[in-house]
Design a protein around this motif. Structure first.
Motif, PDB file in Angstrom:
ATOM      1  N   MET A  12       0.815  -1.218   0.000  1.00 53.56           N
ATOM      2  CA  MET A  12       0.000   0.000   0.000  1.00 53.56           C
ATOM      3  C   MET A  12       0.851   1.270   0.000  1.00 53.56           C
ATOM      4  N   PRO A  13       1.799   1.457   0.919  1.00 47.77           N
ATOM      5  CA  PRO A  13       2.632   2.659   0.831  1.00 47.77           C
ATOM      6  C   PRO A  13       3.500   2.680  -0.426  1.00 47.77           C
ATOM      7  N   TYR A  14       3.891   1.491  -0.911  1.00 49.96           N
ATOM      8  CA  TYR A  14       4.697   1.405  -2.133  1.00 49.96           C
ATOM      9  C   TYR A  14       3.925   1.965  -3.327  1.00 49.96           C
ATOM     10  N   SER A  15       2.633   1.660  -3.403  1.00 48.44           N
ATOM     11  CA  SER A  15       1.847   2.017  -4.585  1.00 48.44           C
ATOM     12  C   SER A  15       1.040   3.301  -4.426  1.00 48.44           C
ATOM     13  N   THR A  16       0.835   3.769  -3.173  1.00 47.13           N
ATOM     14  CA  THR A  16      -0.057   4.922  -2.974  1.00 47.13           C
ATOM     15  C   THR A  16       0.475   5.978  -2.004  1.00 47.13           C
ATOM     16  N   GLY A  17       1.590   5.709  -1.344  1.00 52.42           N
ATOM     17  CA  GLY A  17       2.043   6.562  -0.243  1.00 52.42           C
ATOM     18  C   GLY A  17       2.824   7.798  -0.660  1.00 52.42           C
ATOM     19  N   GLN A  18       3.749   8.193   0.201  1.00 50.10           N
ATOM     20  CA  GLN A  18       4.471   9.454   0.044  1.00 50.10           C
ATOM     21  C   GLN A  18       5.131   9.617  -1.315  1.00 50.10           C
ATOM     22  N   LYS A  19       5.734   8.568  -1.846  1.00 56.88           N
ATOM     23  CA  LYS A  19       6.439   8.660  -3.120  1.00 56.88           C
ATOM     24  C   LYS A  19       5.497   8.910  -4.291  1.00 56.88           C
ATOM     25  N   VAL A  20       4.233   8.560  -4.104  1.00 60.55           N
ATOM     26  CA  VAL A  20       3.256   8.660  -5.190  1.00 60.55           C
ATOM     27  C   VAL A  20       2.342   9.867  -5.019  1.00 60.55           C
ATOM     28  N   THR A  21       1.764  10.011  -3.833  1.00 62.75           N
ATOM     29  CA  THR A  21       0.779  11.069  -3.593  1.00 62.75           C
ATOM     30  C   THR A  21       1.280  12.169  -2.660  1.00 62.75           C
ATOM     31  N   GLY A  22       2.420  11.934  -2.016  1.00 63.39           N
ATOM     32  CA  GLY A  22       2.904  12.879  -1.023  1.00 63.39           C
ATOM     33  C   GLY A  22       2.129  12.819   0.273  1.00 63.39           C
ATOM     34  N   ARG A  23       1.408  11.696   0.507  1.00 66.36           N
ATOM     35  CA  ARG A  23       0.521  11.603   1.663  1.00 66.36           C
ATOM     36  C   ARG A  23       0.879  10.394   2.526  1.00 66.36           C
ATOM     37  N   ASP A  24       0.653  10.549   3.831  1.00 63.93           N
ATOM     38  CA  ASP A  24       0.797   9.430   4.760  1.00 63.93           C
ATOM     39  C   ASP A  24      -0.480   8.602   4.749  1.00 63.93           C
ATOM     40  N   LEU A  25      -0.333   7.310   5.050  1.00 61.65           N
ATOM     41  CA  LEU A  25      -1.479   6.413   5.109  1.00 61.65           C
ATOM     42  C   LEU A  25      -1.842   6.135   6.554  1.00 61.65           C
ATOM     43  N   ARG A  26      -3.129   6.093   6.843  1.00 60.93           N
ATOM     44  CA  ARG A  26      -3.628   5.773   8.176  1.00 60.93           C
ATOM     45  C   ARG A  26      -4.394   4.455   8.079  1.00 60.93           C
ATOM     46  N   PHE A  27      -3.822   3.386   8.575  1.00 61.05           N
ATOM     47  CA  PHE A  27      -4.399   2.055   8.459  1.00 61.05           C
ATOM     48  C   PHE A  27      -5.390   1.766   9.584  1.00 61.05           C
ATOM     49  N   MET A  28      -6.582   1.283   9.229  1.00 61.01           N
ATOM     50  CA  MET A  28      -7.492   0.730  10.215  1.00 61.01           C
ATOM     51  C   MET A  28      -7.180  -0.762  10.324  1.00 61.01           C
ATOM     52  N   VAL A  29      -6.815  -1.223  11.512  1.00 58.08           N
ATOM     53  CA  VAL A  29      -6.425  -2.618  11.708  1.00 58.08           C
ATOM     54  C   VAL A  29      -7.259  -3.236  12.820  1.00 58.08           C
ATOM     55  N   THR A  30      -7.191  -4.552  12.936  1.00 54.87           N
ATOM     56  CA  THR A  30      -7.923  -5.226  14.006  1.00 54.87           C
ATOM     57  C   THR A  30      -7.196  -5.043  15.328  1.00 54.87           C
ATOM     58  N   ALA A  31      -7.953  -5.069  16.409  1.00 50.78           N
ATOM     59  CA  ALA A  31      -7.379  -4.870  17.744  1.00 50.78           C
ATOM     60  C   ALA A  31      -6.344  -5.934  18.075  1.00 50.78           C
ATOM     61  N   ASP A  32      -6.503  -7.143  17.527  1.00 49.76           N
ATOM     62  CA  ASP A  32      -5.570  -8.226  17.810  1.00 49.76           C
ATOM     63  C   ASP A  32      -4.164  -7.931  17.300  1.00 49.76           C
ATOM     64  N   GLU A  33      -4.069  -7.077  16.273  1.00 49.88           N
ATOM     65  CA  GLU A  33      -2.763  -6.789  15.672  1.00 49.88           C
ATOM     66  C   GLU A  33      -1.966  -5.751  16.452  1.00 49.88           C
ATOM     67  N   VAL A  34      -2.668  -4.928  17.234  1.00 48.11           N
ATOM     68  CA  VAL A  34      -1.990  -3.821  17.914  1.00 48.11           C
ATOM     69  C   VAL A  34      -1.560  -4.264  19.310  1.00 48.11           C
ATOM     70  N   LYS A  35      -0.637  -5.201  19.329  1.00 44.75           N
ATOM     71  CA  LYS A  35      -0.118  -5.726  20.587  1.00 44.75           C
ATOM     72  C   LYS A  35       1.398  -5.836  20.517  1.00 44.75           C
ATOM     73  N   GLY A  36       2.040  -5.640  21.673  1.00 45.13           N
ATOM     74  CA  GLY A  36       3.478  -5.825  21.765  1.00 45.13           C
ATOM     75  C   GLY A  36       4.258  -4.913  20.828  1.00 45.13           C
ATOM     76  N   LEU A  37       5.418  -5.419  20.371  1.00 44.52           N
ATOM     77  CA  LEU A  37       6.296  -4.636  19.509  1.00 44.52           C
ATOM     78  C   LEU A  37       5.613  -4.308  18.181  1.00 44.52           C
ATOM     79  N   GLN A  38       4.888  -5.280  17.625  1.00 45.45           N
ATOM     80  CA  GLN A  38       4.175  -5.029  16.373  1.00 45.45           C
ATOM     81  C   GLN A  38       3.177  -3.889  16.543  1.00 45.45           C
ATOM     82  N   GLY A  39       2.482  -3.883  17.682  1.00 46.58           N
ATOM     83  CA  GLY A  39       1.511  -2.832  17.950  1.00 46.58           C
ATOM     84  C   GLY A  39       2.162  -1.460  18.025  1.00 46.58           C
ATOM     85  N   TRP A  40       3.347  -1.405  18.619  1.00 45.39           N
ATOM     86  CA  TRP A  40       4.070  -0.131  18.717  1.00 45.39           C
ATOM     87  C   TRP A  40       4.364   0.415  17.328  1.00 45.39           C
ATOM     88  N   PHE A  41       4.855  -0.453  16.448  1.00 43.83           N
ATOM     89  CA  PHE A  41       5.165  -0.027  15.081  1.00 43.83           C
ATOM     90  C   PHE A  41       3.893   0.423  14.353  1.00 43.83           C
TER      91      PHE A  41
END
Length: 224
Positions: A65-94
């Motif tokens: 997604m950032p490769y095809s639509t992000g800063q290099k293409v549109t000059g915009r940051d992406l805000r991802f909606m993710v499941t609550a299960d993914e936002v845990k630990g080190l992965q969640g921090w990132f």
């Protein structure tokens, strides 16, 4: 000036994105995949509130997604909606520091959905995988109604806001990606949410918008 977004633990960290996105763009993805074809980047809005609605075929999609639509293409940051299960630990921090915010899809909290609405009012670019999960059988699965409801709520909160939904197809060949796989990304024409916000029935509007998004995704998928 963009509208102020309510307090949330999600934010885009400039130093982290400036480090990780070029690494993915120039090193990780080109090294792992044989070819990455992208069509339709001219359909990506350079400003205004946008929801990118891609099919979901692999965890690699989070880098595609950032490769095809992000800063290099549109000059915009992406805000991802993710499941609550993914936002845990080190992965969640990132995830939180790369602009992701969590929604419990089993029990979606009003506060999480409201944050998505406020991001659109602030004219951000959101990424929402409308199928609700990863599917590798080659078919577009039924679209969850939450994306349309979120978009319509944002449009009704500020009439004339101009929310656009951009359908996207991501396909891997073979379907389960491995080293040397080919990737095809197709970006379709935006759906204007204001075209659906014309009746007194939000449920009817959401059904129509969801149906049209599903048709657009199937057409894009077939083109890949």
């Amino acid at each position: 000036m963009p509208a102020k977004v309510a307090s949330n633990t999600s934010r885009v960290s400039p130093w982290l994105t400036s480090l990780l996105y070029p690494l993915g763009h120039y090193v990780v993805l080109p090294s792992y995949f044989g070819k990455i074809h992208i069509a339709g980047q001219e359909n990506l809005p350079k400003d205004g509130p946008v929801i990118l609605a891609p099919t979901h075929r692999s965890r690699w999609d989070a880098l595609m997604m950032p490769y095809s639509t992000g800063q290099k293409v549109t000059g915009r940051d992406l805000r991802f909606m993710v499941t609550a299960d993914e936002v845990k630990g080190l992965q969640g921090w990132f995830i939180r520091h790369l602009g992701g915010f969590a929604v419990d899809i089993r029990h979606p909290a009003i506060s999480s959905l409201r944050y998505g609405v406020e991001l659109l009012i602030a004219k951000e670019m959101l990424v929402i995988f409308p199928e609700g999960g990863i599917f590798q059988d080659g078919d577009v699965h039924p679209i969850k109604p939450g994306l349309a409801r979120l978009a319509l709520q944002a449009e009704s909160s500020l009439p004339g806001l101009g929310v656009k939904i951009v359908p996207m197809s991501i396909r891997y060949h073979p379907r389960v990606p491995r080293w040397g796989s080919e990737v095809k990304i197709a970006i379709g024409s935006p759906l204007w949410v204001m075209d659906y916000a014309k009746s007194a029935s939000t449920k009817k509007e959401a059904r129509l918008l969801t149906a049209d998004l599903e048709i657009a995704l199937k057409n894009l998928d077939e083109s890949c």
